[in-house]
Design an enzyme around this catalytic site. Structure first.
Site, PDB file in Angstrom:
ATOM      1  N   ASP A 163       0.831  -1.199   0.000  1.00 30.10           N
ATOM      2  CA  ASP A 163       0.000   0.000   0.000  1.00 30.10           C
ATOM      3  C   ASP A 163       0.867   1.250   0.000  1.00 30.10           C
ATOM      4  OD1 ASP A 163      -2.746   1.158   0.400  1.00 30.10           O
ATOM      5  OD2 ASP A 163      -1.812   1.937   2.217  1.00 30.10           O
ATOM      6  N   GLU A 190      15.102 -15.029   0.346  1.00 28.33           N
ATOM      7  CA  GLU A 190      15.474 -16.028   1.344  1.00 28.33           C
ATOM      8  C   GLU A 190      14.569 -17.252   1.282  1.00 28.33           C
ATOM      9  OE1 GLU A 190      15.122 -14.106   5.102  1.00 28.33           O
ATOM     10  OE2 GLU A 190      16.609 -12.544   4.653  1.00 28.33           O
TER      11      GLU A 190
END
Length: 552
Positions: free
Chosen positions: A216, A267
């Site tokens: 957002d 990751e």
């Protein structure tokens, strides 16, 4: 994550071609009958989305919040608001979606928190200059006694962008920045503690198995040094999409944040997506958010805001297909979401309505319903043939229009209140969607309760009604999505077809020819087998405000 995710090479990631369906949780499906949609409601309706043929869902905020801005004011980023259920409900929904081959993207709100967030509550009781206040943007006021705000910035929701606090000793104190509502204080993203906190938030949801994040206000995190005065144009876009140099939008330093987030997502095995809500003036500016080490997608708001005009659409599509691939990213197309007038109304308004203002019964801009729906069906037929990814907003597959005639007493958007009822805001696109024509609340729940009132004539848009009508908007969307997959249009290449007329948009993508008539008169239909058309065809002509796909 699927085995295909783990093995797929760079360039074939799922998000490059995905059609992603936005769920506004409080308005999608309500399992407990309290009038507000919830996570169990979403789980119950996933089969409908699998039947529609979407690749992923994006959930607007469902995290702990006082709901001053419908969940975009987050008090706890790592838990589910009881309004929507529990973390167990989320896990069940996520598992059920993955079982159906539907990925899940969650909304993340990093520009600001709720004023009920523990950090902001600590800031209010701490002293000026303290580490607690350094997590947010607190400043001394101007004037003899600090009685004036630090600058002249105006909130997106109306009024000033600064709020003065009362210090622990009861005296008027510093001011804090809030781009949006007074209950949404902005974080200070120059603070390493803020950056580390959000790394933890990302990992919390990634550990649960989410497939990515829609971010957002992705262009708002960093503010210009010195917080210089700025006055937006009177008729400008409230989110900065028409202005190149706004001190709180699109600052260069924000890109470091997303490079860091990109590394966090790396990751995890498979391909996780970051999508930017970044309102910027051009596709070239927007593409800066999706360079190889930053985000993966950015909503194409220049495309969304383009009028129903063949030349203008050709221009923005061409610019997009040059700008985004130039940085190794897909174009990400969108026509409707929870912040804009639904495109079944927006494409046929009697006057202009700037983004964020909304429309209501007294607005100069009023929709022409039949024309709006016709244009919306044609616009979607064009959009879903374009290379790249696309987002749909819940209910647009039913042809839902903007709910214009909401009673003033029902409105809840902060914009309505902060502008003293001068701007209607976004409630009209957020009304709970209809599922069954004859059921309470049109099947939104079993009780008939609805947090925003549903128009009484929405039975005709109910999913069960449209499922039984082969010419319905629901059937159109379902056919478009199936054919898009079968013909590999998301991974295709667009070639323009010229000399079809000033009001015509025509191109090829692979073995599909797409032609759209944006004019007022019928035009000849090219030869070829018609795969799908936005309106029924008679003879060898393409009617006004109609688009079709043909086998080349």
């Amino acid at each position: 994550m699927t085995q295909q995710d783990a093995a797929s090479p760079t360039g074939s990631e799922w998000w490059r071609t995905a059609v992603i369906y936005q769920i506004y949780p409080r308005s999608f499906a309500d399992a407990n009958g309290d009038g507000i949609g919830d996570l169990p409601g979403i789980t119950r309706r996933l089969d409908a989305l699998a039947d529609l043929g979407v690749d992923a869902i994006w959930l607007s905020p469902f995290m702990v919040s006082p709901q001053k801005d419908a969940g975009y004011d987050v008090a706890d980023y790592c838990d589910v608001d009881p309004l929507f259920g529990t973390l167990d409900d989320f896990d069940r929904m996520l598992h059920a979606a993955h079982e159906r081959g539907i990925r899940v993207i969650v909304d993340l709100v990093p520009n600001h928190s709720s004023d009920q967030h523990v950090w902001f509550q600590e800031a209010l009781t701490a002293a000026p200059g303290s580490p607690e206040r350094a997590r947010y943007i607190f400043r001394d006021g101007k004037g003899e006694n600090g009685e004036l705000p630090p600058n002249n910035w105006e909130s997106v929701f109306g009024g000033g962008m600064w709020q003065r606090v009362v210090e622990a000793d009861g005296t008027p104190g510093q001011w804090y920045l809030h781009i949006f509502d007074v209950s949404q204080p902005d974080f200070d993203w120059t603070n390493p503690e803020v950056r580390e906190y959000f790394r933890g938030v990302l990992r919390f949801w990634l550990d649960r198995g989410v497939d990515g994040f829609r971010v957002d206000v992705a262009h708002g995190l960093i503010k210009a040094d010195g917080l210089p005065d700025y006055s937006p144009p009177a008729d400008g876009d409230s989110m900065g999409g028409e202005d190149d140099d706004v001190p709180y939008w699109g600052q260069p330093g924000v890109h470091d944040v997303y490079r860091d987030w990109h590394a966090v997502l790396e990751e995890y095995p498979g391909h996780r997506a970051l999508c930017a809500e970044a309102w910027l003036p051009t596709p070239e500016k927007t593409a800066l958010w999706v360079r190889p080490d930053e985000m993966n997608q950015a909503f194409n708001f220049p495309y969304l805001t383009t009028e129903w005009d063949a030349a203008a659409l050709r221009k923005v599509i061409s610019e997009s297909l040059e700008a985004f691939p130039a940085v190794g990213a897909p174009a990400t197309w969108v026509l409707s979401n929870h912040d804009v007038i639904r495109h079944a109304s927006r494409l046929a308004l009697t006057a202009e309505s700037p983004q964020g203002e909304g429309i209501g019964p007294l607005s100069a801009a009023q929709p022409i319903p039949e024309l709006g729906l016709r244009r919306a069906r044609a616009a979607t037929t064009v959009m879903l043939a374009l290379p790249g990814s696309a987002y749909l907003f819940q209910g647009e597959e039913l042809g839902l229009p903007e709910a214009v005639d909401l009673p003033d007493s029902a409105r809840q958007d902060p914009t309505w209140f902060r502008t003293n009822h001068e701007k209607y805001g976004r409630d009209g696109c957020r009304v709970p969607i209809p599922w069954e024509a004859a059921a309470p609340a049109f099947g939104f729940n079993d009780s008939g309760a609805s947090w925003l009132p549903q128009p009484t004539d929405w039975a005709r848009f109910a999913r069960d009604v449209e499922a039984a009508d082969p010419d319905s908007t629901l059937h159109l969307y379902t056919r478009l999505l199936r054919l898009r997959r079968e013909h590999g249009l998301g991974a295709g290449t667009l070639t323009w077809i010229g000399d079809e007329g000033d009001d015509v948009l025509a191109f090829r993508n692979g073995n599909v020819t797409v032609i759209a008539n944006l004019g007022a008169q019928p035009i000849p239909l090219p030869s070829g087998e018609v795969l799908v058309s936005s309106e029924p065809l008679t003879g060898d002509v393409l009617p006004a405000d109609t688009a079709a796909w043909l086998l080349s």
